[in-house]
Design a protein around this motif. Structure first.
Motif, short mmCIF file in Angstrom:
data_model
loop_
_atom_site.label_atom_id
_atom_site.label_comp_id
_atom_site.label_asym_id
_atom_site.label_seq_id
_atom_site.Cartn_x
_atom_site.Cartn_y
_atom_site.Cartn_z
N GLN A 159 25.88 2.15 21.09
CA GLN A 159 26.89 2.02 20.05
C GLN A 159 27.71 3.30 19.89
OE1 GLN A 159 24.58 0.63 16.80
NE2 GLN A 159 26.23 -0.47 15.80
N ALA A 160 27.12 4.42 20.30
CA ALA A 160 27.75 5.73 20.08
C ALA A 160 28.59 6.21 21.25
CB ALA A 160 26.66 6.76 19.77
N ILE A 161 28.31 5.74 22.46
CA ILE A 161 28.98 6.33 23.63
C ILE A 161 30.45 5.97 23.78
CG2 ILE A 161 26.84 6.68 24.91
CD1 ILE A 161 27.53 4.21 26.57
N PRO A 162 30.96 4.84 23.23
CA PRO A 162 32.39 4.56 23.46
C PRO A 162 33.32 5.65 22.96
CG PRO A 162 31.28 2.57 22.71
CD PRO A 162 30.29 3.69 22.57
N GLN A 163 32.93 6.39 21.93
CA GLN A 163 33.81 7.43 21.39
C GLN A 163 34.06 8.56 22.38
OE1 GLN A 163 31.89 9.74 18.13
NE2 GLN A 163 29.96 8.88 18.89
N HIS A 164 33.25 8.65 23.43
CA HIS A 164 33.42 9.70 24.43
C HIS A 164 34.11 9.22 25.70
CE1 HIS A 164 30.95 12.17 21.86
NE2 HIS A 164 29.95 11.31 21.93
N LEU A 165 34.56 7.97 25.70
CA LEU A 165 35.16 7.38 26.89
C LEU A 165 36.63 7.07 26.63
CD1 LEU A 165 32.28 4.90 27.77
CD2 LEU A 165 32.72 7.14 28.80
N LEU A 166 37.44 7.23 27.66
CA LEU A 166 38.86 6.98 27.55
C LEU A 166 39.18 5.50 27.75
CD1 LEU A 166 40.22 10.05 29.52
CD2 LEU A 166 40.41 9.67 27.05
N ARG A 167 40.39 5.13 27.35
CA ARG A 167 40.86 3.77 27.60
C ARG A 167 40.79 3.46 29.09
NH1 ARG A 167 47.05 2.99 26.68
NH2 ARG A 167 47.01 3.98 28.73
N GLY A 168 40.40 2.23 29.39
CA GLY A 168 40.27 1.82 30.79
C GLY A 168 38.85 1.56 31.21
N LEU A 169 37.87 2.02 30.41
CA LEU A 169 36.47 1.72 30.66
C LEU A 169 35.89 1.11 29.39
CD1 LEU A 169 33.95 1.81 32.47
CD2 LEU A 169 33.49 4.10 31.56
N THR A 170 35.49 -0.15 29.48
CA THR A 170 34.95 -0.87 28.34
C THR A 170 33.43 -0.88 28.39
OG1 THR A 170 36.88 -2.34 28.37
CG2 THR A 170 34.98 -3.07 27.11
N VAL A 171 32.80 -0.62 27.24
CA VAL A 171 31.35 -0.73 27.13
C VAL A 171 31.00 -2.13 26.66
CG1 VAL A 171 29.27 0.13 26.00
CG2 VAL A 171 31.09 1.72 26.64
N ALA A 172 30.24 -2.86 27.46
CA ALA A 172 29.78 -4.21 27.12
C ALA A 172 28.28 -4.13 26.87
CB ALA A 172 30.11 -5.19 28.24
N ASN A 173 27.92 -4.02 25.60
CA ASN A 173 26.54 -3.74 25.22
C ASN A 173 25.79 -5.04 24.96
OD1 ASN A 173 24.14 -2.71 24.29
ND2 ASN A 173 25.04 -1.36 22.77
N HIS A 174 24.95 -5.46 25.91
CA HIS A 174 24.16 -6.69 25.78
C HIS A 174 22.70 -6.39 25.42
CE1 HIS A 174 27.10 -9.69 27.38
NE2 HIS A 174 27.67 -8.57 27.79
N ALA A 175 22.40 -5.17 25.03
CA ALA A 175 21.04 -4.82 24.62
C ALA A 175 20.67 -5.57 23.35
CB ALA A 175 20.92 -3.32 24.41
#
Length: 350
Positions: A159-175
């Motif tokens: 839940q926390a890692i998207p803030q460190h990633l730029l547009r163009g890489l989506t986090v799809a969290n299925h945990a």
């Protein structure tokens, strides 16, 4: 609501109908925003990946704005703006139903919800567009220490890692909370739902261990091997991530064996995972060792802030601060392993 914020949010309502996920063209999606602190904006879109561009700030007032998407996913860390100055930021969001943990229904609302929080949220402009169908995704398969936790104060590191990633890489969290390797494979809402969404070139992080307390070494290896084999069949890039430690110190101030995931059958789960990774030539993130080093460096008292000890006497699940620290450990290793390219990260993230 301040006039500067009203002006900002009227810009959001672009003309045209909502664009479906992966639709062609640059058309932006109209949205409706309400409130002042927080500012909540909703976009009537279907499941898929979306690129979001925001302009933060106000002509008249200083601001301090953070952004969450959907169920408490952290998209932008709190960002300060001086009066009359504006800051542009961009990120990508995975919209899915259910929007939180896959086995929890009736959380959130259909479509995309953006929440602008912080000490003094100031939003000038928001643009939402369907992402390119060729844009990469970072999939997460794991347990409650990873998942999009629906309720405060719990926060999964995924839940926390998207803030460190730029547009163009989506986090799809299925945990999903409570899952081990076997249950994640067996539940049709989990592995069988995630796998068809994985595309060629996507990275899939696999972290299990907390709930494999009674899993034999043979079954643990077999379950991980099945996941890797099926991901490789769709030309994805699996990465094994050993489970982060629990906060359990012995009398010498060191984490004990249970904290380091010796399970109830005497199986060292991180060692078994490493053996699978080595045997199948899969990238391996030793989050057990990295989190142990962090927790032991903070000590018995200092490490309480990583977990929900102060709030709930919980020595397994993470606070917002802890989820961010653990997530950064993962991202740092992914960068070192060149699983993710340098262009994926925000400046100063790692």
């Amino acid at each position: 609501m301040k006039s500067s914020r009203v002006l900002a949010l009227t810009v959001v309502a672009a003309a045209g109908l909502p664009a479906p996920a992966h639709a062609a063209g640059p058309r932006s999606v109209p949205g409706v925003c309400t409130g002042a602190a927080p500012v909540v904006c909703h976009y009537d879109v279907g499941p898929g990946e979306y690129d979001v561009n925001v302009v933060l700030g106000s002509r008249d007032a200083a601001g301090s704005t953070a952004v969450q998407a959907e169920t408490r996913r952290l998209m932008l860390a709190e960002t300060a703006t001086e009066a009359g100055l504006f800051t542009r930021r961009a990120f990508s969001v995975d919209v899915r139903e259910p929007e939180s943990e896959p086995t929890i229904e009736n959380v959130g609302t259909p479509g995309l919800t953006l929440t602008f929080t912080g000490a003094a949220p100031q939003v000038r402009k928001i643009t939402v567009r369907a992402a390119s169908p060729r844009a990469p995704q970072l999939f997460l398969a794991g347990d409650s220490t990873v998942c999009d936790q629906p309720a405060d104060p719990y926060v999964g590191w995924g839940q926390a890692i998207p803030q460190h990633l730029l547009r163009g890489l989506t986090v799809a969290n299925h945990a999903d909370s409570g899952e081990g390797t076997a249950s994640f494979l067996a539940d049709a809402r989990l592995w069988a739902t995630m796998l068809p969404q994985v595309r060629q070139g996507d990275v899939v992080l696999i972290q299990f261990g907390h709930n494999d307390k009674q899993t034999t070494a043979e079954d643990y290896r077999a379950n991980l091997t099945r996941m890797i084999t099926e991901l490789r069949a769709v030309h994805a890039k699996p990465v094994l991530v050993s489970p982060p430690v629990r906060r359990r110190f012995d009398s010498t101030g060191r984490l004990d064996d249970v904290a380091r995931h010796l399970n109830g059958l005497g199986v060292w789960l991180p060692a078994e995972m490493r053996a699978v990774a080595t045997g199948l030539n899969v990238p391996y993130v030793d989050l057990t060792a990295d989190s142990a080093a962090l927790v032991e460096s903070l000590g018995v008292e200092g490490s309480k802030s990583i977990y929900l000890y102060n709030e709930l006497r919980d020595n397994t699940h993470f606070s917002g601060y802890g989820a961010d620290r653990i997530g950064l450990l993962v991202l740092t290793r992914l960068a070192e392993l060149r699983v993710l390219p340098p262009r994926a990260f925000r400046a100063g993230a790692i």
